[in-house]
Design a protein around this motif. Structure first.
Motif, mmCIF file in Angstrom:
data_model
loop_
_atom_site.group_PDB
_atom_site.id
_atom_site.type_symbol
_atom_site.label_atom_id
_atom_site.label_comp_id
_atom_site.label_asym_id
_atom_site.label_seq_id
_atom_site.Cartn_x
_atom_site.Cartn_y
_atom_site.Cartn_z
ATOM 1 N N PRO A 109 38.259 32.856 49.024
ATOM 2 C CA PRO A 109 37.031 33.668 49.100
ATOM 3 C C PRO A 109 37.140 34.843 50.056
ATOM 4 C CG PRO A 109 36.735 31.604 50.297
ATOM 5 C CD PRO A 109 38.098 31.543 49.678
ATOM 6 N N HIS A 110 38.220 34.894 50.863
ATOM 7 C CA HIS A 110 38.298 35.955 51.876
ATOM 8 C C HIS A 110 38.823 37.269 51.313
ATOM 9 C CE1 HIS A 110 37.846 32.366 54.090
ATOM 10 N NE2 HIS A 110 39.104 32.044 54.055
ATOM 11 N N ILE A 111 39.395 37.221 50.112
ATOM 12 C CA ILE A 111 39.954 38.468 49.569
ATOM 13 C C ILE A 111 38.919 39.054 48.619
ATOM 14 C CG2 ILE A 111 41.887 39.498 48.325
ATOM 15 C CD1 ILE A 111 43.510 37.026 49.276
ATOM 16 N N ASP A 112 38.323 40.172 49.057
ATOM 17 C CA ASP A 112 37.149 40.685 48.358
ATOM 18 C C ASP A 112 37.446 41.690 47.259
ATOM 19 O OD1 ASP A 112 35.056 39.289 49.464
ATOM 20 O OD2 ASP A 112 35.048 40.514 51.267
ATOM 21 N N LYS A 113 38.421 42.595 47.494
ATOM 22 C CA LYS A 113 38.571 43.661 46.500
ATOM 23 C C LYS A 113 39.994 44.207 46.438
ATOM 24 C CE LYS A 113 36.798 46.762 49.890
ATOM 25 N NZ LYS A 113 36.451 47.855 50.460
ATOM 26 N N ASP A 114 40.217 44.945 45.370
ATOM 27 C CA ASP A 114 41.473 45.689 45.165
ATOM 28 C C ASP A 114 42.710 44.809 45.255
ATOM 29 O OD1 ASP A 114 39.851 47.887 45.116
ATOM 30 O OD2 ASP A 114 40.180 48.366 47.236
ATOM 31 N N GLY A 115 42.618 43.570 44.859
ATOM 32 C CA GLY A 115 43.796 42.735 45.021
ATOM 33 C C GLY A 115 44.224 42.074 43.737
ATOM 34 N N LEU A 116 45.467 41.585 43.750
ATOM 35 C CA LEU A 116 45.960 40.800 42.621
ATOM 36 C C LEU A 116 45.994 39.333 43.018
ATOM 37 C CD1 LEU A 116 48.927 42.610 40.835
ATOM 38 C CD2 LEU A 116 46.532 42.495 40.231
ATOM 39 N N MET A 117 45.353 38.997 44.132
ATOM 40 C CA MET A 117 45.334 37.582 44.525
ATOM 41 C C MET A 117 43.941 37.170 45.001
ATOM 42 S SD MET A 117 47.564 37.688 47.996
ATOM 43 C CE MET A 117 47.303 38.777 49.336
ATOM 44 N N GLY A 118 43.785 35.854 45.251
ATOM 45 C CA GLY A 118 42.495 35.348 45.697
ATOM 46 C C GLY A 118 41.412 35.656 44.673
ATOM 47 N N ARG A 119 40.150 35.570 45.127
ATOM 48 C CA ARG A 119 39.075 35.758 44.147
ATOM 49 C C ARG A 119 38.947 37.215 43.733
ATOM 50 N NH1 ARG A 119 33.820 37.313 45.456
ATOM 51 N NH2 ARG A 119 33.667 37.959 47.621
ATOM 52 N N ALA A 120 39.584 38.152 44.499
ATOM 53 C CA ALA A 120 39.544 39.568 44.110
ATOM 54 C C ALA A 120 40.114 39.742 42.699
ATOM 55 C CB ALA A 120 40.322 40.408 45.107
ATOM 56 N N ALA A 121 41.177 39.007 42.392
ATOM 57 C CA ALA A 121 41.829 39.149 41.081
ATOM 58 C C ALA A 121 40.904 38.728 39.951
ATOM 59 C CB ALA A 121 43.097 38.308 41.050
ATOM 60 N N THR A 122 39.962 37.827 40.271
ATOM 61 C CA THR A 122 39.148 37.254 39.201
ATOM 62 C C THR A 122 38.070 38.220 38.710
ATOM 63 O OG1 THR A 122 37.620 36.233 40.740
ATOM 64 C CG2 THR A 122 39.496 34.912 40.035
ATOM 65 N N SER A 123 37.923 39.378 39.379
ATOM 66 C CA SER A 123 36.940 40.338 38.868
ATOM 67 C C SER A 123 37.458 40.999 37.592
ATOM 68 C CB SER A 123 36.582 41.367 39.934
ATOM 69 O OG SER A 123 37.752 41.986 40.376
ATOM 70 N N SER A 124 38.733 40.851 37.287
ATOM 71 C CA SER A 124 39.265 41.432 36.049
ATOM 72 C C SER A 124 39.922 40.356 35.185
ATOM 73 C CB SER A 124 40.294 42.516 36.391
ATOM 74 O OG SER A 124 41.076 42.783 35.253
ATOM 75 N N PRO A 125 39.329 40.041 34.028
ATOM 76 C CA PRO A 125 39.935 39.043 33.145
ATOM 77 C C PRO A 125 41.358 39.435 32.754
ATOM 78 C CG PRO A 125 37.749 39.672 32.365
ATOM 79 C CD PRO A 125 38.071 40.569 33.506
ATOM 80 N N GLU A 126 41.595 40.747 32.627
ATOM 81 C CA GLU A 126 42.914 41.243 32.230
ATOM 82 C C GLU A 126 43.958 40.874 33.286
ATOM 83 O OE1 GLU A 126 42.681 42.170 29.236
ATOM 84 O OE2 GLU A 126 44.853 42.525 29.177
#
Ligand SMILES: Cc1cc2nc3c(=O)[nH]c(=O)nc-3n(C[C@H](O)[C@H](O)[C@H](O)COP(=O)(O)O)c2cc1C
Length: 398
Positions: free
Chosen positions: A147-164
């Motif tokens: 939950p600590h990774i909020d945005k612009d990432g390919l890991m943690g929950r940040a990645a889950t904002s893009s199904p692709e």
């Protein structure tokens, strides 16, 4: 104790029992991992392995228990923390993993050693997969939940904002992995069922339902955020029904991917609850942190005792029982007012039922005993549920 068979095979990941220690402080280094296996864990997931140096540096302080008295009295509490990922470099983990495997063999310990990984690029996901599988990991777990990774990432929950992105990560890891791949779901800011569908269609071999939420704990007296001063992961035993609901939704979807239940597990009966809704196994972190590793064997004994009490000899005897029986759909809920509520001798006239009744159907009589007006009572059940004396009975009307 009568013999029960706790062995489980999660799509190629074989474990002597269904209790897997989740990624976190109880699995932060080889010593800690060995202690988990020695305490009887069916599997252990390493602390997440990454190349991100900022994620390897831990903030200090970073862990905080809310309602600590309740925690140690076996009641509900919350665990708030910003524990980031493993402080050890991936190259070091390859040595750790092969040493752990050797030690386990020497000590004749069974159990699945699962490497949790998080890459910052698709190349890193591929590299970490290959390194950990070659070093002897029995499975790879994708940290798409932190939950600590909020945005612009390919890991943690940040990645889950893009199904692709989720699909691509799963495909890349699957293509490069010689061992089964587990996708870990976040319940925070995402629909775990939709994520599960994406991960399943991209080829994961198992799913973890679920990780923790993100929280913010403010001390109103001190006018500040507690401890480290920022957002943190937030979980505890209260989370169990939420993770259980997601697990049931995912199992009901028949994705043909085994689910590992997680979130708030604190006892053998909690393990049983996840298996009853169709999970194959479970993961547990916070309880093991606070109650010690002895709690691993304690929870396994509790599960065995529960099985014996119910006449089950293997996990398959009850796995998915609740799902097979059926979870009542909203359109089929009972809407008839068929019950009558009565007050027994146990009533001490505390008046709590009078206060909570939304229909104004309860009053205290001149003897300071509660009395229910059945013409007003809507059968909502709140009085029965709150009565400290268990002095209210619910019976079918004749
Ligand atoms: C202090 C702490 C550190 C954690 N570190 C990780 C981690 O490095 N990687 C990961 O995938 N999950 C991590 N988690 C999440 C746990 O693996 C687990 O998914 C979550 O806490 C829910 O299980 P629980 O209710 O049994 O604790 C951590 C949890 C806690 C409490």
């Amino acid at each position: 104790m009568a013999e029960v068979d706790l062995t489980v095979n999660i799509n190629g990941i074989s474990c002597p029992n269904p209790l897997i220690v989740a990624s976190g402080p109880p699995t932060l280094n080889p010593n800690a991992i060995m202690k988990c296996f020695e305490s009887g864990a069916g599997g252990v997931v390493t602390k997440t392995i990454t190349y991100d140096t900022m994620q390897q540096l831990q903030p200090k302080p970073r862990m905080h228990v809310l309602n600590k008295k309740d925690a140690f009295a076996g009641k509900f509490y919350s665990f708030y923390s910003i524990d980031l990922m493993s402080e050890y470099k991936p190259e070091k983990w390859t040595i750790f993993l092969s040493n752990i495997k050797k030690k386990m063999k020497k000590q004749r310990l069974n159990g699945a050693l699962i490497a949790s990984i998080a890459g910052r690029s698709y190349e890193e996901w591929e590299k970490l997969t290959d390194m950990m599988a070659s070093a002897g990991a029995d499975a790879i777990e994708l940290n798409l939940s932190c939950p600590h990774i909020d945005k612009d990432g390919l890991m943690g929950r940040a990645a889950t904002s893009s199904p692709e992105v989720v699909k691509n990560i799963v495909k890349i890891v699957k293509e490069n992995s010689s061992v089964p791949v587990i996708g870990k779901l976040t319940p925070h800011g995402a629909n775990p069922l939709e994520l599960a569908k994406i991960m399943a269609s991209a080829g994961v071999d198992a799913l973890v339902s679920t990780a923790r939420f993100q929280g913010l704990v403010v001390d109103a007296e001190a006018l500040k955020i507690v401890s480290w001063g920022g957002f943190g992961g937030y979980g505890g035993p209260w989370q169990l029904p939420i993770s259980l609901a997601w697990t049931a939704h995912i199992v009901n979807e028949n994705l043909d991917v085994p689910v590992i239940g997680s979130g708030g597990i604190a006892s053998g009966e909690d393990i049983a609850k996840f298996l009853l809704v169709g999970a194959e196994a479970v993961q547990c972190c916070t309880t093991i942190m606070l109650m010690g590793r002895e709690t691993i064997s304690k929870m396994i004994s509790e599960l065995k005792n529960w099985m014996i009490r119910h006449g089950f000899t293997k996990l398959g005897d009850f796995k998915g029982y609740i799902i097979k029986k059926g979870i009542v759909k909203t359109e089929n809920l009972n809407r008839q007012r068929i019950y009558s509520f009565s007050i027994t001798q146990k009533c001490i006239g505390c008046g709590i039922c009078v206060r909570v009744c939304p229909y104004n159907a309860i009053q205290l009589n001149s003897f300071k005993k509660a009395r229910i007006n059945m013409r007003k009572c809507d059968n909502c059940g709140l009085c029965l549920s709150v009565c400290p004396q268990d002095a209210i009975e619910m019976n079918k009307r004749v």
